[in-house]
Design a protein around this motif. Structure first.
Motif, PDB file in Angstrom:
ATOM      1  N   LEU A   3     -11.595   8.422  51.837  1.00  0.00           N
ATOM      2  CA  LEU A   3     -12.443   8.222  50.658  1.00  0.00           C
ATOM      3  C   LEU A   3     -12.038   9.137  49.515  1.00  0.00           C
ATOM      4  CD1 LEU A   3     -15.940   8.065  52.425  1.00  0.00           C
ATOM      5  CD2 LEU A   3     -14.428   6.154  51.840  1.00  0.00           C
ATOM      6  N   TYR A   4     -10.910   9.845  49.661  1.00  0.00           N
ATOM      7  CA  TYR A   4     -10.569  10.898  48.700  1.00  0.00           C
ATOM      8  C   TYR A   4      -9.163  10.738  48.115  1.00  0.00           C
ATOM      9  CZ  TYR A   4     -14.244  12.785  51.703  1.00  0.00           C
ATOM     10  OH  TYR A   4     -15.396  12.948  52.441  1.00  0.00           O
ATOM     11  N   ALA A   5      -8.616   9.550  48.192  1.00  0.00           N
ATOM     12  CA  ALA A   5      -7.209   9.372  47.810  1.00  0.00           C
ATOM     13  C   ALA A   5      -7.008   9.004  46.340  1.00  0.00           C
ATOM     14  CB  ALA A   5      -6.565   8.296  48.696  1.00  0.00           C
ATOM     15  N   THR A   6      -7.961   8.337  45.719  1.00  0.00           N
ATOM     16  CA  THR A   6      -7.764   7.810  44.369  1.00  0.00           C
ATOM     17  C   THR A   6      -7.393   8.875  43.334  1.00  0.00           C
ATOM     18  OG1 THR A   6      -9.256   5.960  44.826  1.00  0.00           O
ATOM     19  CG2 THR A   6      -8.798   6.447  42.511  1.00  0.00           C
ATOM     20  N   SER A  53     -15.071   9.893  36.123  1.00  0.00           N
ATOM     21  CA  SER A  53     -16.248   9.808  36.989  1.00  0.00           C
ATOM     22  C   SER A  53     -16.088   8.715  38.031  1.00  0.00           C
ATOM     23  CB  SER A  53     -17.505   9.550  36.150  1.00  0.00           C
ATOM     24  OG  SER A  53     -17.410   8.302  35.468  1.00  0.00           O
ATOM     25  N   SER A  54     -15.403   7.639  37.654  1.00  0.00           N
ATOM     26  CA  SER A  54     -15.140   6.561  38.611  1.00  0.00           C
ATOM     27  C   SER A  54     -14.024   6.952  39.578  1.00  0.00           C
ATOM     28  CB  SER A  54     -14.752   5.285  37.854  1.00  0.00           C
ATOM     29  OG  SER A  54     -14.363   4.263  38.748  1.00  0.00           O
ATOM     30  N   VAL A  55     -13.000   7.622  39.064  1.00  0.00           N
ATOM     31  CA  VAL A  55     -11.859   8.017  39.897  1.00  0.00           C
ATOM     32  C   VAL A  55     -12.284   8.993  40.988  1.00  0.00           C
ATOM     33  CG1 VAL A  55      -9.705   9.356  39.870  1.00  0.00           C
ATOM     34  CG2 VAL A  55     -10.086   7.563  38.163  1.00  0.00           C
ATOM     35  N   THR A  62      -8.311   3.020  45.379  1.00  0.00           N
ATOM     36  CA  THR A  62      -8.145   1.961  44.392  1.00  0.00           C
ATOM     37  C   THR A  62      -6.719   1.429  44.470  1.00  0.00           C
ATOM     38  OG1 THR A  62      -9.738   3.045  42.919  1.00  0.00           O
ATOM     39  CG2 THR A  62      -8.277   1.388  41.936  1.00  0.00           C
ATOM     40  N   GLU A  63      -6.561   0.129  44.525  1.00  0.00           N
ATOM     41  CA  GLU A  63      -5.239  -0.458  44.685  1.00  0.00           C
ATOM     42  C   GLU A  63      -4.403  -0.275  43.425  1.00  0.00           C
ATOM     43  OE1 GLU A  63      -5.891  -4.485  45.793  1.00  0.00           O
ATOM     44  OE2 GLU A  63      -6.491  -3.996  47.846  1.00  0.00           O
ATOM     45  N   ILE A  64      -3.082  -0.301  43.614  1.00  0.00           N
ATOM     46  CA  ILE A  64      -2.145  -0.051  42.522  1.00  0.00           C
ATOM     47  C   ILE A  64      -2.334  -1.014  41.338  1.00  0.00           C
ATOM     48  CG2 ILE A  64       0.300  -0.135  41.856  1.00  0.00           C
ATOM     49  CD1 ILE A  64      -0.469   2.432  43.212  1.00  0.00           C
ATOM     50  N   PRO A  65      -2.509  -2.305  41.544  1.00  0.00           N
ATOM     51  CA  PRO A  65      -2.699  -3.192  40.388  1.00  0.00           C
ATOM     52  C   PRO A  65      -3.896  -2.790  39.514  1.00  0.00           C
ATOM     53  CG  PRO A  65      -2.203  -4.485  42.347  1.00  0.00           C
ATOM     54  CD  PRO A  65      -2.424  -3.088  42.816  1.00  0.00           C
ATOM     55  N   VAL A  66      -4.980  -2.336  40.152  1.00  0.00           N
ATOM     56  CA  VAL A  66      -6.151  -1.898  39.381  1.00  0.00           C
ATOM     57  C   VAL A  66      -5.842  -0.608  38.637  1.00  0.00           C
ATOM     58  CG1 VAL A  66      -8.569  -1.207  39.525  1.00  0.00           C
ATOM     59  CG2 VAL A  66      -7.690  -3.000  41.038  1.00  0.00           C
ATOM     60  N   LEU A  67      -5.183   0.333  39.316  1.00  0.00           N
ATOM     61  CA  LEU A  67      -4.789   1.576  38.650  1.00  0.00           C
ATOM     62  C   LEU A  67      -3.839   1.295  37.487  1.00  0.00           C
ATOM     63  CD1 LEU A  67      -4.123   4.217  41.475  1.00  0.00           C
ATOM     64  CD2 LEU A  67      -5.878   4.292  39.700  1.00  0.00           C
ATOM     65  N   ARG A  68      -2.960   0.355  37.699  1.00  0.00           N
ATOM     66  CA  ARG A  68      -1.993   0.032  36.644  1.00  0.00           C
ATOM     67  C   ARG A  68      -2.702  -0.497  35.400  1.00  0.00           C
ATOM     68  NH1 ARG A  68       3.848  -2.945  36.454  1.00  0.00           N
ATOM     69  NH2 ARG A  68       3.752  -3.517  34.259  1.00  0.00           N
ATOM     70  N   SER A  69      -3.660  -1.371  35.586  1.00  0.00           N
ATOM     71  CA  SER A  69      -4.375  -1.922  34.421  1.00  0.00           C
ATOM     72  C   SER A  69      -5.081  -0.821  33.645  1.00  0.00           C
ATOM     73  CB  SER A  69      -5.365  -2.997  34.866  1.00  0.00           C
ATOM     74  OG  SER A  69      -6.378  -2.430  35.685  1.00  0.00           O
ATOM     75  N   THR A  70      -5.638   0.163  34.378  1.00  0.00           N
ATOM     76  CA  THR A  70      -6.306   1.287  33.716  1.00  0.00           C
ATOM     77  C   THR A  70      -5.294   2.129  32.953  1.00  0.00           C
ATOM     78  OG1 THR A  70      -7.996   1.379  35.443  1.00  0.00           O
ATOM     79  CG2 THR A  70      -7.734   3.334  34.065  1.00  0.00           C
ATOM     80  N   ASP A 160      -2.787   7.710  53.045  1.00  0.00           N
ATOM     81  CA  ASP A 160      -3.270   6.441  52.487  1.00  0.00           C
ATOM     82  C   ASP A 160      -2.548   6.104  51.184  1.00  0.00           C
ATOM     83  OD1 ASP A 160      -4.972   6.016  54.567  1.00  0.00           O
ATOM     84  OD2 ASP A 160      -6.829   6.448  53.476  1.00  0.00           O
ATOM     85  N   CYS A 161      -2.283   7.127  50.376  1.00  0.00           N
ATOM     86  CA  CYS A 161      -1.534   6.902  49.139  1.00  0.00           C
ATOM     87  C   CYS A 161      -0.142   6.373  49.446  1.00  0.00           C
ATOM     88  CB  CYS A 161      -1.431   8.207  48.345  1.00  0.00           C
ATOM     89  SG  CYS A 161      -2.984   8.797  47.628  1.00  0.00           S
ATOM     90  N   LEU A 162       0.513   6.952  50.443  1.00  0.00           N
ATOM     91  CA  LEU A 162       1.859   6.510  50.798  1.00  0.00           C
ATOM     92  C   LEU A 162       1.855   5.078  51.346  1.00  0.00           C
ATOM     93  CD1 LEU A 162       3.410   9.724  52.387  1.00  0.00           C
ATOM     94  CD2 LEU A 162       3.928   8.695  50.166  1.00  0.00           C
ATOM     95  N   LYS A 163       0.814   4.723  52.070  1.00  0.00           N
ATOM     96  CA  LYS A 163       0.704   3.338  52.548  1.00  0.00           C
ATOM     97  C   LYS A 163       0.590   2.376  51.372  1.00  0.00           C
ATOM     98  CE  LYS A 163      -1.482   4.405  57.015  1.00  0.00           C
ATOM     99  NZ  LYS A 163      -2.731   4.297  57.804  1.00  0.00           N
ATOM    100  N   GLU A 164      -0.184   2.761  50.372  1.00  0.00           N
ATOM    101  CA  GLU A 164      -0.356   1.913  49.196  1.00  0.00           C
ATOM    102  C   GLU A 164       0.956   1.774  48.413  1.00  0.00           C
ATOM    103  OE1 GLU A 164      -2.272  -0.623  46.565  1.00  0.00           O
ATOM    104  OE2 GLU A 164      -2.951   0.156  48.501  1.00  0.00           O
ATOM    105  N   LEU A 165       1.758   2.834  48.423  1.00  0.00           N
ATOM    106  CA  LEU A 165       3.019   2.825  47.684  1.00  0.00           C
ATOM    107  C   LEU A 165       4.195   2.339  48.528  1.00  0.00           C
ATOM    108  CD1 LEU A 165       2.729   6.335  45.947  1.00  0.00           C
ATOM    109  CD2 LEU A 165       2.152   4.102  44.975  1.00  0.00           C
ATOM    110  N   GLY A 166       3.939   2.020  49.786  1.00  0.00           N
ATOM    111  CA  GLY A 166       5.016   1.698  50.720  1.00  0.00           C
ATOM    112  C   GLY A 166       5.898   0.542  50.303  1.00  0.00           C
ATOM    113  N   SER A 167       5.350  -0.453  49.630  1.00  0.00           N
ATOM    114  CA  SER A 167       6.137  -1.642  49.284  1.00  0.00           C
ATOM    115  C   SER A 167       7.027  -1.422  48.070  1.00  0.00           C
ATOM    116  CB  SER A 167       5.201  -2.827  49.016  1.00  0.00           C
ATOM    117  OG  SER A 167       4.330  -2.543  47.931  1.00  0.00           O
TER     118      SER A 167
END
Length: 361
Positions: A3-6, A53-55, A62-70, A160-167
């Motif tokens: 719950l602390y990766a974003t 505050s959201s981060v 939060t998935e990469i596509p959502v972070l990217r849009s921000t 968890d961050c590395l899993k999200e960035l794995g691709s």
């Protein structure tokens, strides 16, 4: 699922974004006022209280596509605009640099320290006191958020961050040049002074909170505002000082005096070379270019010029002025102006953001 990766992804990717833009604006010799405006605007948008505050909410990553849009909205908040290709290249750089740092991190404390290295750099990049105060608050948010977590909780957030960035697997020129990445896109874990050896001590430390550890004894790092972190991860790789340890105040003063003397001597020499009426042979050529092809070209030209000089005895009268004096004067003026500036490569005088970004392959 942590719950602390974003915050790790958001702040570190944002920091890398500022590094890229700052380096390219410098390389392009964009005016100081425009550079300051761009960096101030982007940093202010990046650290917007509503976004933060959201981060910093305790929630799944939060998935990469959502972070990217921000982050795209953050970039477009400045006077600088990016087209689709430029944005893609920028995000490739951001993602791969953060992926490298998290991959080679040796423990949970280093994960937090590399994040603080990014916030420290933000503080140095902005010019307004209000923006610097905001960066200070973000630093406190990071230490409060992660300081009360256990080693294992922070390490799980990193995983968890590395899993999200794995691709994502892109070859980045600066990582390749530094030997930190292979041609297949994988990273090299090179020897570094900092090493927590967390995996070896996991059984003993996993349940310990970060705030309960004496960092000075544990890793010679610090969570305090703008102190030496002990690790170079998270620092600006585009800077010429990357990898150089921070000096003490006494050493900095000594170096400052030496630098002033060096600049003064270069200035005097430049003036003399523009007016002196004696023969002169070039002992060497200084080049601040990082491009290997340019370096080789300069070396070849230097050999030719040295050979040419050795075959001719130039006698200069008061009415004659050597042509090469002007070249030396110009080079020395540039060296004196650009002393200790970041590396510059592929300088072109335009504001095409596609050219402002580092090469990715």
């Amino acid at each position: 699922m942590s719950l602390y990766a974003t915050p790790l992804l958001y702040l570190n990717m944002g920091g890398e974004m500022l590094y890229v833009l700052r380096q390219r604006l410098k390389a392009q010799r964009i005016s100081v006022n425009k550079t300051i405006q761009v960096l101030d605007d982007i940093t202010a948008a990046l650290l917007n209280p509503e976004i933060l505050s959201s981060v910093f909410e305790e929630k799944t990553l939060t998935e990469i596509p959502v972070l990217r849009s921000t982050l795209e909205c953050v970039v477009l908040s400045s006077i600088m605009k990016l087209d689709k290709n430029s944005m893609n290249k920028l995000f490739d750089l951001m993602i791969m640099m953060v992926k490298y740092q998290l991959t080679v991190a040796t423990g949970p404390v280093e994960v937090v320290l590399l994040t603080l290295n990014h916030t420290d750099a933000m503080y140095d990049m902005v010019s307004s006191p209000s923006a610097q105060h905001c960066v200070g608050l973000v630093h406190q948010m990071v230490t409060d958020f992660y300081g009360t977590l256990t080693f294992e909780e922070v390490w799980n957030a990193r995983n968890d961050c590395l899993k999200e960035l794995g691709s994502y697997c892109v070859r980045v020129s600066i990582l390749l040049r530094l030997g930190l990445q292979n041609d297949d896109g994988n990273f090299n874990s090179t020897y570094r002074k900092y090493n927590e050896k967390y995996e070896e001590n996991k059984a003993r430390l996993s349940g310990t909170k970060l705030c309960d550890v004496d960092l000075k004894t544990y890793c010679d790092g610090s969570f305090n505002p703008f102190k030496e972190r002990g690790t170079i991860l998270g620092k600006n790789m585009y800077s010429m000082s990357y990898g150089i340890s921070k000096l003490t105040s006494e050493q900095e003063n000594d170096n400052y005096i030496k630098d002033c003397g060096t600049k003064a001597e270069l200035g005097m020499l430049a003036v003399q070379l523009g007016t002196e009426e004696t023969s002169y042979k070039r002992p060497f050529t200084l080049s601040l270019l990082s491009n290997e092809d340019n370096d080789n070209e300069i070396i070849d030209r230097e050999k030719f010029d040295t050979k040419e000089d050795s075959q001719s005895n130039i006698i200069i009268t008061k009415q004659q002025k050597p042509r090469f004096n002007e070249d030396y004067k110009m080079k020395l003026d540039n060296i004196r102006t650009d002393l200790f500036e970041d590396q510059q490569e592929e300088i072109k005088h335009n504001l095409d953001l596609l050219e402002l970004l580092d090469k990715t392959e």
